[in-house]
Each structure stands twice: as C-alpha cells, then as structure tokens.
Motif scaffolding. Sequence first.
Motif, PDB file in Angstrom:
ATOM      1  N   LYS A 103       0.838  -1.202   0.000  1.00  0.00           N
ATOM      2  CA  LYS A 103       0.000   0.000   0.000  1.00  0.00           C
ATOM      3  C   LYS A 103       0.870   1.248   0.000  1.00  0.00           C
ATOM      4  O   LYS A 103       0.466   2.293  -0.521  1.00  0.00           O
ATOM      5  N   ALA A 118      -7.046   9.595  -0.431  1.00  0.00           N
ATOM      6  CA  ALA A 118      -7.024  10.269   0.877  1.00  0.00           C
ATOM      7  C   ALA A 118      -5.605  10.739   1.205  1.00  0.00           C
ATOM      8  O   ALA A 118      -4.632  10.049   0.881  1.00  0.00           O
ATOM      9  N   LYS A 143      -3.455   1.498   8.021  1.00  0.00           N
ATOM     10  CA  LYS A 143      -3.338   0.375   7.084  1.00  0.00           C
ATOM     11  C   LYS A 143      -1.958  -0.254   7.141  1.00  0.00           C
ATOM     12  O   LYS A 143      -0.949   0.457   7.079  1.00  0.00           O
ATOM     13  N   VAL A 155     -10.374   1.082  10.326  1.00  0.00           N
ATOM     14  CA  VAL A 155     -11.009   2.396  10.273  1.00  0.00           C
ATOM     15  C   VAL A 155     -11.289   2.800  11.719  1.00  0.00           C
ATOM     16  O   VAL A 155     -12.127   2.194  12.395  1.00  0.00           O
ATOM     17  N   ASP A 186      -6.415   9.961   6.048  1.00  0.00           N
ATOM     18  CA  ASP A 186      -7.673  10.616   6.390  1.00  0.00           C
ATOM     19  C   ASP A 186      -8.838   9.685   6.085  1.00  0.00           C
ATOM     20  O   ASP A 186      -8.789   8.906   5.134  1.00  0.00           O
ATOM     21  N   CYS A 187      -9.867   9.812   6.892  1.00  0.00           N
ATOM     22  CA  CYS A 187     -11.049   8.986   6.696  1.00  0.00           C
ATOM     23  C   CYS A 187     -11.968   9.677   5.680  1.00  0.00           C
ATOM     24  O   CYS A 187     -12.346  10.832   5.868  1.00  0.00           O
ATOM     25  N   LEU A 188     -12.276   8.952   4.614  1.00  0.00           N
ATOM     26  CA  LEU A 188     -13.133   9.529   3.571  1.00  0.00           C
ATOM     27  C   LEU A 188     -14.583   9.150   3.833  1.00  0.00           C
ATOM     28  O   LEU A 188     -14.862   8.077   4.372  1.00  0.00           O
ATOM     29  N   GLU A 192     -19.163   3.619  -1.582  1.00  0.00           N
ATOM     30  CA  GLU A 192     -18.057   2.904  -2.227  1.00  0.00           C
ATOM     31  C   GLU A 192     -18.535   2.203  -3.491  1.00  0.00           C
ATOM     32  O   GLU A 192     -19.668   1.756  -3.568  1.00  0.00           O
ATOM     33  N   MET A 273     -14.032   5.608  -3.367  1.00  0.00           N
ATOM     34  CA  MET A 273     -14.998   6.279  -2.483  1.00  0.00           C
ATOM     35  C   MET A 273     -15.525   7.485  -3.263  1.00  0.00           C
ATOM     36  O   MET A 273     -14.738   8.317  -3.741  1.00  0.00           O
ATOM     37  N   GLU A 283      -8.231   1.790  -2.601  1.00  0.00           N
ATOM     38  CA  GLU A 283      -7.213   0.758  -2.805  1.00  0.00           C
ATOM     39  C   GLU A 283      -7.205   0.348  -4.263  1.00  0.00           C
ATOM     40  O   GLU A 283      -8.193   0.525  -4.978  1.00  0.00           O
TER      41      GLU A 283
END
Length: 432
Positions: A103, A118, A143, A155, A186-188, A192, A273, A283
């Motif tokens: 990743k 993100a 991650k 998350v 950052d959390c999006l 999805e 997203m 991803e």
Amino acid sequence: MRVLVIGSGGREHALVWKIAQSKLVDKIFCSPGNGGISELAECLNIKSEDIFSLLEFARKEKIDLTIVGPEAPLAEGIVDEFKNFKLRIFGPTKLASRLEASKVFAKELMKKYNVPTADFCIFDNPDEARRYIEEKKAPLVVKADGLAQGKGVIVAKTTEEALNAVKLIMEDRIFGKAGEKIIVEDCLEGEEASIIVITDSREVLPLASSQDHKRVFDGDRGPNTGGMGAYSPTPLISENIFKEILDKIVYRIIDGLAKEGIDYRGSLYAGIMLTKTGPKVLEFNVRFGDPETQAILPRLKSDLVEAILAVVDGHLTKFKRQNSWGWDERSCICVVCASEGYPGSYEKGKEIFGLEEIKNLKDIIVFHAGTKKQDNRFLTNGGRVLGITGLGANIKEAIDRTYEATKKIYFEGMHYRKDIGYRALKFTTVRV
Ligand code: AMP
Ligand code: GLY
C-alpha cells in the motif's frame, strides 16, 4: 485452445463459466478449483501459490493461456516465471503487482501521478505514528503496508482506536511482516464502488461498474469480510463519474506505472470512495474482484477470452477497434452464502441442500466458492461457500429473483445478508 485458471473461489467459478462459453476454448483446467468448477473444468490438486508445480503442469500439458485469479501468486511472481518460458499468462508481473502487495508503493505512486486519494503519511516507527495520530485526531484509517488477506485496514473512529491499531500492527505484528510499515490516512466519507478494467498498459477495456458489501451483517454492520455480495451496474456511477474515474484514476495510474518502467497487463481493480469532492481511490487490486466478478460476468455479452488474449499480446487498441464489447442491460446481483462463524473461524464439511432445485431456474446461476464435491454431494469447504447470482430487468427484479432462489438453499450454520443491492434501491428511489 487449452486454458488454465488459477484459484478456487466464486470469482474463479465465474471466470471458468464465462471462459467455457468462448468458441476459442476446447478444454479448461482449474487449479485447485472447487466443487462447482469441477463440473466445467478439470480440477488439479495444485495450490494457487505453488508456482513451480503450476509451471511444470502448463509446460507439460501445453496450456495456451493461463488466467490468474487471486493476488498471492501474482505477488510471488507467477507471471514472470511463465513468461520466462514464453507461456501466455494473464496478470501483472511481480513488480506491477506491488500496486496491491504494498500500500506504501500504491500511495506514493498515486501522490506522484496526481491520482485522487485520501491524504496520508507513511511510518516505519510506531512512536512517530502515535505522535501524528495525537496531532491529527480521529477519525483516521490505519493500514498495514503488505498483504493481510483483506484484514489489514482499521477504520478508527476514535484516536484511541487508531493508537491501538498502531500497537496491533507494528508492535504485536498481528499481520507479521506486512506490518513493518503502516499508512495513516484521512477517513473519507461517501459511497463505495468498484471499477475493474483490463489493460495492456496502454489501452483499457472497462468492465461494468459494481458495488460490493464488505461488512458481514445487514445495514453494513459487523466486521469486514472478503465481500458478502455485489450487484452490477451501480446507479451510483453515472456515465460522467465513470469517465472521470477512467481519466483521473485508471489512465493516470497506468501511465504513471509506464513512466516508472512498469508494463501493467491484466485486470486492475480500483476501490473507489465517491466523496463530495469527487471519486477517490481507497485501494488498488491487481486482479478481478470477488464477489464483484460474479455479478459482472453474467452481463458480459462479448467473448472474454478474445479480450484477455488481446491484453496478453498487447493488442487491446486493435481489439477495441475491431470488436464490440457489450453489456446486457439487465441488472445482476450475487448473494454470498457463508459458513457459520465467517469471517472468523468456521467448520467445513456440511452438506449443501437445494442445489438441484435451483439448478434450472431462469436467470439464476450458482457460483461455488468454498465447496467440494464428494460422491455426488456438495459439501462446504470454506468461509464463503456459494454466490447465488441472478439477473433481472431491473435491480429490484434481480434482488427478488435471487433471494427467492437463495431461500431454497440450506446448509447447517449458513448465513447471508438480506440487503444486497439495497443502496441501489435507495438511490433509485431518491432519483425517480
Ligand atoms: P481497503 O482494503 O484499503 O479497500 O480497505 C478496506 C475498507 O476499509 C474499504 O472498503 C473501506 O470501507 C475502508 N477504508 C479504507 N480506506 C478508507 C478511508 N481512507 N476512508 C474511509 N474508509 C476507508
Ligand atoms: N471484493 C473486494 C475484493 O475483491 O478485494
């Protein structure tokens, strides 16, 4: 033509089912396959990761085309090994497979080539990660860098959860070496969707859009799974959004890889997203999605093998000029029936009932995942067991028809989500 498919899940059953319809194909092998696949292909007793035995088989049996389902053999370099012996194989090389296997590699590439994703930071030191988290504050997503069987993403709704994720991944090493480095991002927010294309590194041929349902329980509750069901197409992806995803995400990453000297051939899966500020990448996977493939391929009107050969041989541009690539207008959904306990531990060997009853139902296809055939009976042999798949004139009809069929299937401990496709219904209702 003799084709070998590698893998044993619902995705591979859907691939074998589609490949069996190609006029180019005389014989299909699948390694290791499953109970359902054994009715269409000769199943081999070789594991997907046993690259050298697979290579030996392909050479001895004069396999004309090999198609790789799961990521593990790709990340281990199966494509490089087959190519060394001039065997045609569909999938990215070991280097290109890093797009899924690391990743960190994927995020750095996205940043370099301006692919929307993100904002993130990479850490190889837990204390620095903790300092960053304390400063940034939740919600955040932590991650593991490497492959962790789809479980390496946490998350974190609270800062405490994020700090704990750092401990679990980097200090307790719950994912082993995959957790040497982590990403904190950052959390999006948004819906999805999955966009899968096949590409020869220059041109791309998109598959229809789809949406997966990752959580185990209805209403997107409970732990993440490999995917509990999918439907295609998704009304969340309009023609314009689809084009934006291809232009700003798919072509940019493939061109970026090419600039890095990496020739990407195979399927490319972008988990997206749909945020208020446009589609962003969650991803990349270097393979077809599972269960998305089960909901997509029944809608494909064209010959998949011809397209795959064009990718392997690097002729996709010519293929697109000379061939039509068309989709059934109808909707398709796939409902995954899982073993008791999945995605945690589960027992195997439960007899599956009702398959004969739904075998000949109109527009219903049963894709097998964790099953095996024994004395003409089918037994459970994995976490995700079956993908009951159905087509309908619209998503509502596809849902009704598929659940009607699913009700006729039984094995001890079987569970499935009752709301696959519900987001499409919600969206359609709002729009109408
Ligand atoms: P991945 O394996 O990276 O797709 O992550 C698994 C799941 O975690 C995704 O399907 C999302 O539901 C969730 N996820 C991953 N990254 C983010 C993010 N940046 N913001 C919100 N949710 C995420
Ligand atoms: N359905 C998600 C995946 O294939 O990774």
